[in-house]
Design a protein around this motif. Sequence first.
Motif, PDB file in Angstrom:
ATOM      1  N   ASP A 187      61.184  68.081  73.533  1.00 20.46           N
ATOM      2  CA  ASP A 187      60.397  68.020  73.796  1.00 20.46           C
ATOM      3  C   ASP A 187      60.356  68.493  75.554  1.00 20.46           C
ATOM      4  O   ASP A 187      61.220  69.328  75.885  1.00 20.46           O
ATOM      5  CB  ASP A 187      60.183  65.869  74.139  1.00 20.46           C
ATOM      6  N   GLU A 188      59.586  67.638  76.408  1.00 16.42           N
ATOM      7  CA  GLU A 188      58.782  69.065  77.686  1.00 16.42           C
ATOM      8  C   GLU A 188      60.202  68.281  78.571  1.00 16.42           C
ATOM      9  O   GLU A 188      60.569  69.160  79.688  1.00 16.42           O
ATOM     10  CB  GLU A 188      57.803  68.334  78.471  1.00 16.42           C
ATOM     11  N   SER A 189      61.312  67.203  78.364  1.00 13.22           N
ATOM     12  CA  SER A 189      62.918  67.496  78.862  1.00 13.22           C
ATOM     13  C   SER A 189      63.415  68.926  79.603  1.00 13.22           C
ATOM     14  O   SER A 189      64.529  68.817  80.119  1.00 13.22           O
ATOM     15  CB  SER A 189      63.651  66.713  78.805  1.00 13.22           C
ATOM     16  N   PHE A 190      63.004  69.979  78.205  1.00 13.71           N
ATOM     17  CA  PHE A 190      64.120  71.083  78.589  1.00 13.71           C
ATOM     18  C   PHE A 190      63.307  71.980  78.497  1.00 13.71           C
ATOM     19  O   PHE A 190      64.040  72.485  79.884  1.00 13.71           O
ATOM     20  CB  PHE A 190      63.990  71.554  76.779  1.00 13.71           C
ATOM     21  N   GLU A 191      62.038  71.679  78.780  1.00 13.04           N
ATOM     22  CA  GLU A 191      61.606  72.663  79.814  1.00 13.04           C
ATOM     23  C   GLU A 191      61.522  72.576  80.996  1.00 13.04           C
ATOM     24  O   GLU A 191      62.175  73.022  82.145  1.00 13.04           O
ATOM     25  CB  GLU A 191      59.666  72.251  79.774  1.00 13.04           C
ATOM     26  N   SER A 194      63.113  75.234  84.042  1.00  9.63           N
ATOM     27  CA  SER A 194      63.064  75.082  85.206  1.00  9.63           C
ATOM     28  C   SER A 194      64.066  74.674  86.305  1.00  9.63           C
ATOM     29  O   SER A 194      63.822  75.730  87.648  1.00  9.63           O
ATOM     30  CB  SER A 194      61.529  74.336  85.965  1.00  9.63           C
ATOM     31  N   GLN A 195      64.773  73.850  86.452  1.00  9.21           N
ATOM     32  CA  GLN A 195      65.726  73.836  87.427  1.00  9.21           C
ATOM     33  C   GLN A 195      66.667  74.982  87.273  1.00  9.21           C
ATOM     34  O   GLN A 195      67.404  75.364  88.020  1.00  9.21           O
ATOM     35  CB  GLN A 195      66.264  72.729  86.647  1.00  9.21           C
ATOM     36  N   ILE A 196      67.250  75.444  85.539  1.00  9.83           N
ATOM     37  CA  ILE A 196      67.790  76.612  85.863  1.00  9.83           C
ATOM     38  C   ILE A 196      67.566  78.158  86.894  1.00  9.83           C
ATOM     39  O   ILE A 196      68.137  79.053  87.573  1.00  9.83           O
ATOM     40  CB  ILE A 196      68.602  76.869  83.986  1.00  9.83           C
TER      41      ILE A 196
END
Length: 314
Positions: free
Chosen positions: A186-190, A194-196
């Motif tokens: 899901d979008e939590s991986f995206e 983004s944070q990385i």
Amino acid sequence: MIILLNISNEERIQAVRHFNRFITRHIGALREGLLHSPYSLTESRILFEIANNDNPTASNLTQQMGLDAGYLSRILAQFEEKGLLYKERSLKDARQRILKLTAEGVKAYAKLNERSNIEIAELLRELSDSEQQQLINAMKTVEGLISKNESFTFSGPYFLRQHEPGDMGWVVHKHGILYSQEYGWDESFEALVSQIVADFINNYNPKRERCWIAEMNGEIVGSIFVVEGSADTAKLRLLIVDPKARGVGLGSQLVEECINFSRRAGYKKLVLWTNSILKEARHIYQKKGFILVDEEKHHSFGQDLVGETWELLL
């Protein structure tokens, strides 16, 4: 002169190798600096191609010269650092970056070109007109016989470069799309990706960290990162290869670049975190010598997963 009539295949091979040694010795290809210059044969040839081709790109050079993409990328980066080269976005295709020689690069090429002409003129001066014609005809024969079967390529059709403005958006977008399509994440991986990349840009240390962007025909098709974990440990992060670029060794090349950079930067260990479901990436890590040191079940990105930590001693 070697006459190849009723001789074995091994003798034919040795005859070709003998010619290779002969010609490289006579043109000075084995010298540390070609034509008494600070440039190797490969570096000199790259300068020649940039100077004599219309709107050359790195991907063009990779294919035309049969060079390893990572090797070419490092040479071009060195040329930029020395002020010999700069990159300019193509007016026809903004994804393409045209390679241009600076004034200093033009001067370096001109000196190499002049010295090359002088050396060849001296070689020809030792031959009569008829012998010169024989030599030219023989070279045309060799070139014609070999080039008629050049349906193969010597290197992957991709080019590696360091990151530029706009690349991080591609990294985040491609991770979000591919991992959703291929693994149902899901979008939590995206958000994690983004944070990385935000941390990478905000804390970027070029001596200790690096991002490689892979291009194919002017289009981004892959990426990978090395970030600093500690004084002795580097982290490999965000390896991704677009499906259209799979099967040509790009993933393996990206990992190899990370390993080589980490060694040059003085790290003693390279670590990475992945998940057991990412079998293609795990296969690359195993082939490169990484060892699985820890695994743990977790629920992330909307899925039940097994996280893995891999390490490579440098």
